[in-house]
Structures are given as structure tokens and as C-alpha cells.
Design an enzyme around this catalytic site. Structure first.
Site, PDB file in Angstrom:
ATOM      1  N   HIS A   1     -11.972  -1.666  -7.070  1.00  0.00           N
ATOM      2  CA  HIS A   1     -11.479  -2.899  -7.374  1.00  0.00           C
ATOM      3  C   HIS A   1     -10.977  -3.592  -6.216  1.00  0.00           C
ATOM      4  O   HIS A   1     -10.192  -3.164  -5.458  1.00  0.00           O
ATOM      5  CB  HIS A   1     -10.018  -2.607  -8.166  1.00  0.00           C
ATOM      6  CG  HIS A   1      -9.353  -4.105  -8.785  1.00  0.00           C
ATOM      7  ND1 HIS A   1      -9.014  -3.938 -10.121  1.00  0.00           N
ATOM      8  CD2 HIS A   1      -9.380  -5.099  -8.532  1.00  0.00           C
ATOM      9  CE1 HIS A   1      -8.550  -5.130 -10.512  1.00  0.00           C
ATOM     10  NE2 HIS A   1      -8.642  -5.845  -9.513  1.00  0.00           N
TER      11      HIS A   1
ATOM     12  N   HIS B   1      -6.487  -5.927   2.496  1.00  0.00           N
ATOM     13  CA  HIS B   1      -5.614  -5.164   3.263  1.00  0.00           C
ATOM     14  C   HIS B   1      -4.710  -6.071   4.231  1.00  0.00           C
ATOM     15  O   HIS B   1      -5.512  -6.756   4.969  1.00  0.00           O
ATOM     16  CB  HIS B   1      -6.079  -4.047   4.111  1.00  0.00           C
ATOM     17  CG  HIS B   1      -6.585  -2.638   3.266  1.00  0.00           C
ATOM     18  ND1 HIS B   1      -5.776  -1.767   3.071  1.00  0.00           N
ATOM     19  CD2 HIS B   1      -7.724  -2.640   2.765  1.00  0.00           C
ATOM     20  CE1 HIS B   1      -6.340  -0.825   2.408  1.00  0.00           C
ATOM     21  NE2 HIS B   1      -7.680  -1.397   2.107  1.00  0.00           N
TER      22      HIS B   1
ATOM     23  N   HIS C   1      -9.839  -5.916  -3.121  1.00  0.00           N
ATOM     24  CA  HIS C   1      -8.630  -5.993  -2.633  1.00  0.00           C
ATOM     25  C   HIS C   1      -8.838  -6.422  -0.967  1.00  0.00           C
ATOM     26  O   HIS C   1      -9.748  -5.765  -0.286  1.00  0.00           O
ATOM     27  CB  HIS C   1      -7.777  -4.775  -2.589  1.00  0.00           C
ATOM     28  CG  HIS C   1      -8.476  -3.504  -2.307  1.00  0.00           C
ATOM     29  ND1 HIS C   1      -9.179  -2.861  -2.883  1.00  0.00           N
ATOM     30  CD2 HIS C   1      -8.023  -2.806  -1.103  1.00  0.00           C
ATOM     31  CE1 HIS C   1      -9.559  -1.657  -2.329  1.00  0.00           C
ATOM     32  NE2 HIS C   1      -8.967  -1.733  -1.017  1.00  0.00           N
TER      33      HIS C   1
ATOM     34  N   GLY D   1     -12.323  -1.019   0.621  1.00  0.00           N
ATOM     35  CA  GLY D   1     -13.113  -0.611  -0.697  1.00  0.00           C
ATOM     36  C   GLY D   1     -13.750   0.544  -0.836  1.00  0.00           C
ATOM     37  O   GLY D   1     -14.489   1.011  -1.880  1.00  0.00           O
TER      38      GLY D   1
ATOM     39  N   ASP E   1       0.850  -1.332   0.079  1.00  0.00           N
ATOM     40  CA  ASP E   1      -0.144  -0.111   0.103  1.00  0.00           C
ATOM     41  C   ASP E   1       0.855   1.135   0.033  1.00  0.00           C
ATOM     42  O   ASP E   1       2.056   1.374   0.800  1.00  0.00           O
ATOM     43  CB  ASP E   1      -0.877   0.097   1.340  1.00  0.00           C
ATOM     44  CG  ASP E   1      -2.027   0.868   1.179  1.00  0.00           C
ATOM     45  OD1 ASP E   1      -3.047   0.788   1.290  1.00  0.00           O
ATOM     46  OD2 ASP E   1      -1.718   2.273   0.783  1.00  0.00           O
TER      47      ASP E   1
HETATM   48  P1  AMP Z   1      -9.901   1.382  -0.010  1.00  0.00           P
HETATM   49  O1  AMP Z   1     -10.346   1.175  -1.270  1.00  0.00           O
HETATM   50  O2  AMP Z   1     -10.564   1.995   1.072  1.00  0.00           O
HETATM   51  O3  AMP Z   1      -9.809  -0.008   0.782  1.00  0.00           O
HETATM   52  O4  AMP Z   1      -8.576   1.980   0.108  1.00  0.00           O
HETATM   53  C1  AMP Z   1      -7.410   1.734  -1.087  1.00  0.00           C
HETATM   54  C2  AMP Z   1      -5.983   1.506  -0.488  1.00  0.00           C
HETATM   55  O5  AMP Z   1      -5.300   1.653  -1.738  1.00  0.00           O
HETATM   56  C3  AMP Z   1      -5.647   2.676   0.346  1.00  0.00           C
HETATM   57  O6  AMP Z   1      -5.172   2.074   1.240  1.00  0.00           O
HETATM   58  C4  AMP Z   1      -4.553   3.498  -0.572  1.00  0.00           C
HETATM   59  O7  AMP Z   1      -3.393   3.860   0.027  1.00  0.00           O
HETATM   60  C5  AMP Z   1      -4.164   2.480  -1.621  1.00  0.00           C
HETATM   61  N1  AMP Z   1      -3.615   2.732  -2.895  1.00  0.00           N
HETATM   62  C6  AMP Z   1      -4.219   3.715  -3.564  1.00  0.00           C
HETATM   63  N2  AMP Z   1      -3.449   3.964  -4.891  1.00  0.00           N
HETATM   64  C7  AMP Z   1      -2.404   2.938  -4.596  1.00  0.00           C
HETATM   65  C8  AMP Z   1      -1.184   2.826  -5.385  1.00  0.00           C
HETATM   66  N3  AMP Z   1      -1.225   3.284  -6.596  1.00  0.00           N
HETATM   67  N4  AMP Z   1      -0.377   2.187  -5.225  1.00  0.00           N
HETATM   68  C9  AMP Z   1      -0.484   1.465  -3.883  1.00  0.00           C
HETATM   69  N5  AMP Z   1      -1.654   1.666  -3.005  1.00  0.00           N
HETATM   70  C10 AMP Z   1      -2.498   2.430  -3.632  1.00  0.00           C
END
Ligand code: AMP
Length: 130
Positions: free
Chosen positions: A91, A95, A93, A86, A29
């Protein structure tokens, strides 16, 4: 339009990759809650994790388990915490966050911003253990 995670998986946007298999991809992340915060992502482009096909969902969870075991070896912690939000990226994912205390899984706290060199070192350490 492709999601940012699909663009990462396709190599169009850089990331700190830690692992990949046929159906899944894992990388750091960019704004971690703790050092070693990993995102585990299915290559299938689906917004909501529970709308993945059963095969893709099971594959993602098995892959996340494998990544979490490597992560725990690479980054000293009491547990690897698991969260699905999310709220930001549409998309699916998972954590994976190395925990010292339950506060380490509080998504409201300020995120870390680590130097690129440090991020790469962490990613390499995790990748070696997977
Ligand atoms: P969430 O959709 O609420 O689960 O959060 C999305 C997560 O993706 C956040 O913790 C961001 O820091 C992470 N994120 C967003 N863009 C990127 C990226 N380009 N590379 C790595 N992590 C990312």
C-alpha cells in the site's frame, strides 16, 4: 483483502496517528529508524506509489510536505529524510525520518522498539505542530 494500512486508516487496527485529511493519513512507523519516523499513506488503496492517479499523487506529496514541516518542529533534527520503499506493505506510502546523519536513513540497520507511552508522546507532539 484490505491492506494493513487500510485497516489502520479505517480504525480496525490501532496506530499512533499524527494527521489526516480527506485523501491521506499519517502515523508513526511501529518499528522506527529514528524517533519520529512517520508513514504518510494515501487512503486510496494502491500498491505502487507511481500508479496513483495524478491527483492522488500530488495530494499525497503536498500532505507529506505539511507533515514533514510539523515533524521538523516537533522532533529536533537536521533534516527530515524522505524514502519510498514498499518492500513490505503493498500500500503506497512515504517514509519521513528525522535525520541527524545520513545513517539514520539506512533501512538495513536494526529498527527501534519504543514503549507505547513514548510513541504516544511523540505522536501527540507531532500532531500539535501540524
Ligand atoms: P516498506 O513497505 O518496505 O516501505 O516498509 C513498511 C513499513 O511499515 C516498515 O517500516 C514497518 O515497520 C511499517 N509497518 C508495518 N506494519 C505497521 C503497523 N501496523 N503500524 C505502523 N507501521 C507499520
Amino acid at each position: 483483502m484490505a491492506t494493513i494500512f487500510t485497516r489502520i486508516i479505517n480504525g480496525e487496527i490501532p496506530c499512533y496517528k499524527v494527521a489526516e485529511d480527506e485523501k491521506n493519513f499519517a502515523f508513526l512507523d511501529i518499528n522506527p529508524l529514528a524517533e519520529g519516523h512517520v508513514l504518510v499513506v494515501p487512503k486510496a488503496e494502491e500498491d505502487y506509489i507511481f500508479n496513483l492517479s495524478e491527483d492522488d499523487y500530488v495530494s499525497l506529496q503536498k500532505f507529506a510536505r505539511k507533515v514533514a514541516k510539523g515533524l521538523k518542529e516537533a522532533v529536533p533534527c537536521k533534516r527530515v529524510g524522505v524514502a519510498v520503499l514498499g518492500m513490505e506493505v503493498p500500500h503506497a506510502h512515504i517514509h519521513l525520518v528525522p535525520l541527524q546523519t545520513e545513517a539514520d536513513l539506512d533501512f538495513r540497520k536494526p529498527k527501534l522498539s519504543l514503549p507505547a507511552e513514548k510513541m504516544q508522546q511523540i505522536a501527540n507532539r507531532i500532531a500539535e505542530k501540524i
